[in-house]
Design an enzyme around this catalytic site. Structure first.
Site, short mmCIF file in Angstrom:
data_model
loop_
_atom_site.label_atom_id
_atom_site.label_comp_id
_atom_site.label_asym_id
_atom_site.label_seq_id
_atom_site.Cartn_x
_atom_site.Cartn_y
_atom_site.Cartn_z
CD GLU A 64 -0.95 -0.20 7.01
OE1 GLU A 64 -1.73 -0.58 7.90
OE2 GLU A 64 -1.17 -0.37 5.79
CG ASP A 65 0.58 3.88 4.51
OD1 ASP A 65 1.20 2.81 4.58
OD2 ASP A 65 -0.57 3.97 4.09
#
Ligand code: NDP
Ligand code: ZN
Length: 178
Positions: A64-65
């Site tokens: 996600e990051d």
């Protein structure tokens, strides 16, 4: 067969490198890696010993990051770890409110390993929102975060009574302190 501690330390190193330039949103901008390590520590404190679940906790925010592809996780940590991290990854193309709604909707469908990581992620974030929140968040926003986290956890099928009680306790503490 790889030793459990070797897999866990490989996942720790991988996450530390991937998150190396990131910071949390608290007032001292803590190094990001503290968060996945905290999530993994919640699991082991509650007696979870499955090394692939602990590795998934350490890696849970990499897709996600950070610049990490599912194929990379699958190659380095195997299909099961990759699949748990994918279950824990929001679709960043969607608007924030929609992503938050989908976390509630999809919680009951999580695999048993991903559900364990999900409740530990919420334990860690509710603790952060209580004791080291983003400095610009109002009291209302912090309380709204607690309500949303509780809705996600309510849908998770978590096979660990200690973690379920721990979430109840940190949520109650948050509601008292905020
Ligand atoms: P964010 O999703 O923007 O931030 C929370 C997430 O940030 C956590 O889930 C955690 O995710 C990560 N994080 C990093 N550092 C911290 C920290 N110190 N404390 C807590 N979390 C941290 O916020 P919201 O959940 O509030 O969602 C944003 C939505 O809220 C938007 O839709 C926005 O429109 C709305 N909003 C609401 C307001 C209100 O007053 N209710 C005001 C403004 C916006 P991870 O585990 O992935 O790192
Ligand atoms: Zn997280």
């Amino acid at each position: 067969m790889e030793e459990p501690s070797a897999l866990i330390l490989r996942a720790t190193k991988f996450a530390a490198l991937k998150h190396r330039d990131q910071r949390r949103k608290d007032h001292v901008a803590s190094p990001y890696i503290i968060h996945p390590v905290t999530v993994a520590n919640e699991l082991t404190q509650a007696g979870v010993t499955d090394p692939e679940v602990i590795a998934a906790a350490l890696l849970h925010d990499t897709l996600e990051d950070t610049e990490t592809a599912p194929a990379e996780l699958a190659e380095v940590f195997g299909e099961r770890v990759c699949s748990m991290v994918q279950e824990l990854t929001d679709d960043k193309a969607l608007p924030k409110q929609e992503r938050k709604r989908l976390q509630i909707e999809h919680a009951p469908e999580l695999s048993s390993g991903a559900a364990l990581v999900k409740i530990c992620d919420k334990i860690a974030n509710v603790t952060d929102v209580t004791h080291s929140p983003p400095p610009d968040w109002s009291r209302e926003r912090r309380m709204a975060y607690l309500d949303w986290a509780a809705s996600v956890v309510a849908g998770c099928k978590v096979d660990n009574d200690q973690l379920k009680q721990r979430f109840v306790d940190v949520l109650a503490r948050g509601r008292e302190c905020i």
